[in-house]
Design a protein around this motif. Structure first.
Motif, PDB file in Angstrom:
ATOM      1  N   GLY A  81      36.191  40.450  87.646  1.00  0.00           N
ATOM      2  CA  GLY A  81      35.317  40.275  88.790  1.00  0.00           C
ATOM      3  C   GLY A  81      34.397  39.075  88.671  1.00  0.00           C
ATOM      4  N   MET A  82      34.113  38.638  87.448  1.00  0.00           N
ATOM      5  CA  MET A  82      33.171  37.539  87.268  1.00  0.00           C
ATOM      6  C   MET A  82      33.844  36.218  86.940  1.00  0.00           C
ATOM      7  N   GLY A  83      35.162  36.209  86.815  1.00  0.00           N
ATOM      8  CA  GLY A  83      35.803  34.938  86.540  1.00  0.00           C
ATOM      9  C   GLY A  83      37.128  35.073  85.838  1.00  0.00           C
ATOM     10  N   GLU A  84      37.546  33.974  85.191  1.00  0.00           N
ATOM     11  CA  GLU A  84      38.823  33.896  84.511  1.00  0.00           C
ATOM     12  C   GLU A  84      38.608  33.496  83.056  1.00  0.00           C
ATOM     13  N   VAL A  85      39.553  33.888  82.226  1.00  0.00           N
ATOM     14  CA  VAL A  85      39.543  33.494  80.822  1.00  0.00           C
ATOM     15  C   VAL A  85      40.840  32.744  80.533  1.00  0.00           C
ATOM     16  N   TRP A  86      40.706  31.575  79.915  1.00  0.00           N
ATOM     17  CA  TRP A  86      41.853  30.725  79.600  1.00  0.00           C
ATOM     18  C   TRP A  86      41.980  30.521  78.103  1.00  0.00           C
ATOM     19  N   ARG A  87      43.206  30.528  77.631  1.00  0.00           N
ATOM     20  CA  ARG A  87      43.474  30.011  76.298  1.00  0.00           C
ATOM     21  C   ARG A  87      43.450  28.491  76.411  1.00  0.00           C
TER      22      ARG A  87
END
Length: 744
Positions: free
Chosen positions: A45-51
């Motif tokens: 809900g608060m964003g994205e996580v990227w490798r």
């Protein structure tokens, strides 16, 4: 992965490396000219996580990009407020330095999107662990282990005045080696402050996840560190039963349950759960914060007591030890007397042509020569012990070589390897490990898995794992490197023996004492043949052999070995070298174990003076030597002098380490012992009582050290004629011992 789930669903396992979205050198969005986004591994809900790849350091990282608030993106005042609060919370998160907390490397803003750069972790969050197990409860030892690690991390953050506010299974990562890390400190408060997520019930409810919110969060009243403890209780309840304490489906019903309904005792759902663990969980879930444990340290102490009652007791020497010497400990075990760095032979004849990137036009001979000169300068700084400056320069050279020669060129990798070695020497092991692993992986691909340079990087990675407490993982890598070195350069090569030495030490850390001893003896004999009997590396291994003798109660053999090491080090390194003094300290300990007290006293008097002169009066090893000096003074009946030493050491330790540190409490007890022998029982009682209270707060009342301290207090009460109080205290200790025995 570095960050936990923010309420959304992960499309892939965020903890296990996968294929990148593009080439690490050219594909993917480049954030702030440094972080190459490779693969989306989580969305919430608060964003994205990227490798991502940190191209400046050549390490894998996780980048969390926070979503802008819908409908407010063009409000410049609001945007400035968001950015300022983000910077505030990110600085708080980045300031946290604890093994149980995800490391935040960097933060900033890119094209209007706020981002955090964090360590990339190899593991699963607890929500995923439960889902993988189809919501079956975790084994009791796993629950207790996770709980103790989380409580220790919370004790640290609460001590910094920081409350998490959104502790939940998705924000707790369990790594493949069993260690646990909490993530997203500051993110929940940021979301609450600037409205990333809609409130559940309107203006009265604070940001949080319904299944884990404390009653005071729901009511909108003041929230302090005890709110995190309530959330921890919810997490442990779910790990123990497979379901949250108020798993009612509807968000409002969940909130009302937290606020008004007593939780069902978890043993009603899981009868095999130990009663003391259930009691702790229910105490954490008390509606009133005043009825909960009052600190995470209290929780940690209760868990340690449970583990001590149920687990394997610590190693006990088969040989009798004089009672006066029981409080003495050996010094830190040595790894090497030299800077821990495996030399990497040059790889001649290789140019940038084979690199995964074409050599840029500016990669002229003059550029390479200038970078080589800077590399030499950095190496010189490292040799002088100026590790931070060396690290900064090696990192700069690595970036320059990357641009000029390519990311996979041996010279670029050498600079990254040297930078990682500097991080190890700086104690920044959680940064050093991924950099060594990156270098090892690229070298294996480019040079081959058995190349000396590849094995050097893998060896250093294993060393970092060992120092981080990841002993099983380190054992696997050490064993593989040892086999490769025996195959490629032979069993007597110095690098082979170096790896075998580290493997032997790590075996000892795994509790495999006999294997560790046998291997250390083999390495010591081989190093004596290859390097010479007085070579520093030979002496380091002999130091481990002597330590193993002492651990087995063979004090005569240990004493003889330590004395030989001390003489050799004094001749080769000088009488005041730290390694010489370390061997002399162990010599004194052995003398004490053998009741050669007068000799031990003379040695520790000289050693305390040398440590003070060379390291300063507040150095831990100076204080350790002075503590041993005081114990031996008491053994010889010189209690006035013993009291002076104990008071001085206790005062410095309290100032440097804190009043509740185990070493401080040991010194406080020595003060009480000396006062008792001098007949000053009222003063001794005060010290005994304070030590007992502190140990109970930290370790729990049933911990052996806490019980021992209460016995000291009871004995002192008897000396003062307060027999009834002494008997009551003795009865309490007997009950605690009985309860512990029944639990076992």
């Amino acid at each position: 992965m570095a960050a936990g789930d923010n309420g959304g669903h992960h499309s892939t396992d965020p903890a296990v490396p996968g294929s990148a979205a593009g080439d690490e050198g050219d594909g993917g969005t480049l954030v702030q000219g440094r972080y190459r986004l490779l693969e989306l591994i989580g969305r919430g809900g608060m964003g994205e996580v990227w490798r991502a790849l940190d191209e400046a350091l050549g390490r894998r990282v996780a980048v969390k990009c926070l979503n802008p608030v819908t409908g407010r993106a063009h409000d410049t005042t609001f945007t400035r407020m968001v950015q300022e609060r983000f910077r505030r919370e990110a600085r708080v998160a980045a300031s946290l330095q604890h093994r149980g907390i995800t490391v935040v490397h960097d933060f900033g803003e890119h094209d209007g999107v706020l981002f955090l750069v964090m360590e990339l972790l190899d593991g699963r969050n607890l929500l995923q662990v439960l889902d993988d197990a189809r919501r079956q409860p975790l084994p009791v030892p796993d629950i207790a282990d996770i709980a103790e690690q989380v409580a220790a991390a919370l004790a640290y953050t609460h001590g910094q005045g920081i409350v998490h506010r959104d502790l939940k299974p998705a924000n707790i990562i369990r790594l493949t080696d069993g260690s646990v890390k909490i993530c997203d400190f500051g993110i929940a408060r940021l979301g609450h402050d600037i409205g990333f997520s809609s409130r559940l019930t309107g203006p009265g409810v604070a940001m949080g996840t319904p299944n884990y919110m404390s009653p005071e969060q729901i009511g909108g009243s003041g929230v302090d560190h005890r709110s995190d403890l309530y959330s921890l209780g919810c997490v442990l309840y779910e790990l123990a039963t497979g379901a949250a304490p108020f798993d009612l489906g509807d968000a409002w019903a969940v909130l009302v349950g937290h606020r008004d309904t007593p939780p069902e005792p978890p043993r009603g759902k899981r009868p095999d759960l130990p009663a003391d663990l259930e009691r702790l969980i229910l105490d954490l879930l008390a509606k009133d914060p005043e009825d909960r444990p009052q600190s995470a340290a209290d929780v940690c102490g209760r868990l340690k007591a449970m583990r001590a009652a149920a687990g394997t007791p610590p190693y006990q020497s088969p040989a009798p030890v004089p009672a006066w010497a029981s409080g003495l400990t050996t010094g830190a075990l040595a790894h090497s007397t030299r800077a821990h760095r495996i030399a990497v032979p040059p790889t001649p004849g290789i140019t940038g042509a084979w690199s995964t990137r074409a050599v840029p036009a500016q990669a002229a001979p003059g550029v390479s020569a200038a970078l080589a000169a800077r590399h030499t300068e950095a190496t010189t700084l490292a040799a002088a012990g100026r590790w931070q400056q060396a690290y900064d320069l090696h990192t700069e050279v690595a970036a320059g070589r990357d641009r000029a020669l390519g990311a996979d060129h041996p010279d670029t990798l050498t600079s990254r390897y040297e930078a990682a070695c500097c991080l190890t020497r700086l104690g920044r092991l959680e940064e050093a490990l991924p950099l060594h692993e990156y270098v090892a992986a690229v070298r294996a691909r480019v040079l081959g898995p058995d190349d000396a340079a590849t094995l050097a990087a893998r060896h250093e990675a294993a060393f970092a794992m060992e120092r981080l407490g990841r002993h099983e993982e380190a054992h696997t890598v050490y064993r593989e490197v040892l086999e490769a070195r025996e195959r490629t350069v032979g069993p007597q090569h110095p690098d082979t023996l170096h790896c075998k030495h580290n493997l032997a030490f790590n075996l000892g850390q795994l509790g495999r004492a006999q294997e560790a001893f046998t291997m250390a003896v083999e390495v010591a004999e081989a190093r004596a043949r290859v390097l010479g009997a007085d070579d520093p590396d030979t002496l380091v291994t002999r130091f481990e052999v002597a330590h193993a003798f002492g651990r087995a109660g063979q004090w005569e053999q240990a004493l003889e070995t330590y004395q030989e090491i001390a003489r050799a080090r004094a001749a080769g390194l000088g009488p005041d070298h730290p390694d010489t003094l370390a061997a002399r300290y162990e010599t004194g300990i052995c003398m004490g174990r053998l009741d050669r007290t007068a000799e031990a006293l003379a040695l520790f008097e000289d050693l305390a003076e040398a440590r003070t002169r060379t390291a300063g009066s507040a150095d831990p090893e100076t204080l350790r030597a002075r503590h041993a000096l005081g114990v031996n003074l008491g053994r010889l009946g010189q209690w006035d002098r013993a009291l002076v030493e104990a008071r001085d050491v206790a005062a410095v330790r309290e100032r440097v380490l804190g009043p509740a540190h185990p070493d401080t409490l040991v010194s406080r007890r020595e003060v009480a012992v000396a006062l008792g022998w001098l007949g000053r029982w009222p003063a001794a009682l005060g010290h005994y009582h304070e030590v007992a209270e502190a140990r109970e707060r930290v370790l729990g009342p049933a911990h052996p050290d806490s019980i021992s301290s209460r016995k000291d207090e009871a004995d002192c009460l008897e000396q003062l004629g307060r027999t009834a109080e002494a008997r009551a205290l003795h009865r309490r200790m007997a009950e605690l011992r009985q309860e512990a025995a029944e639990e076992r």
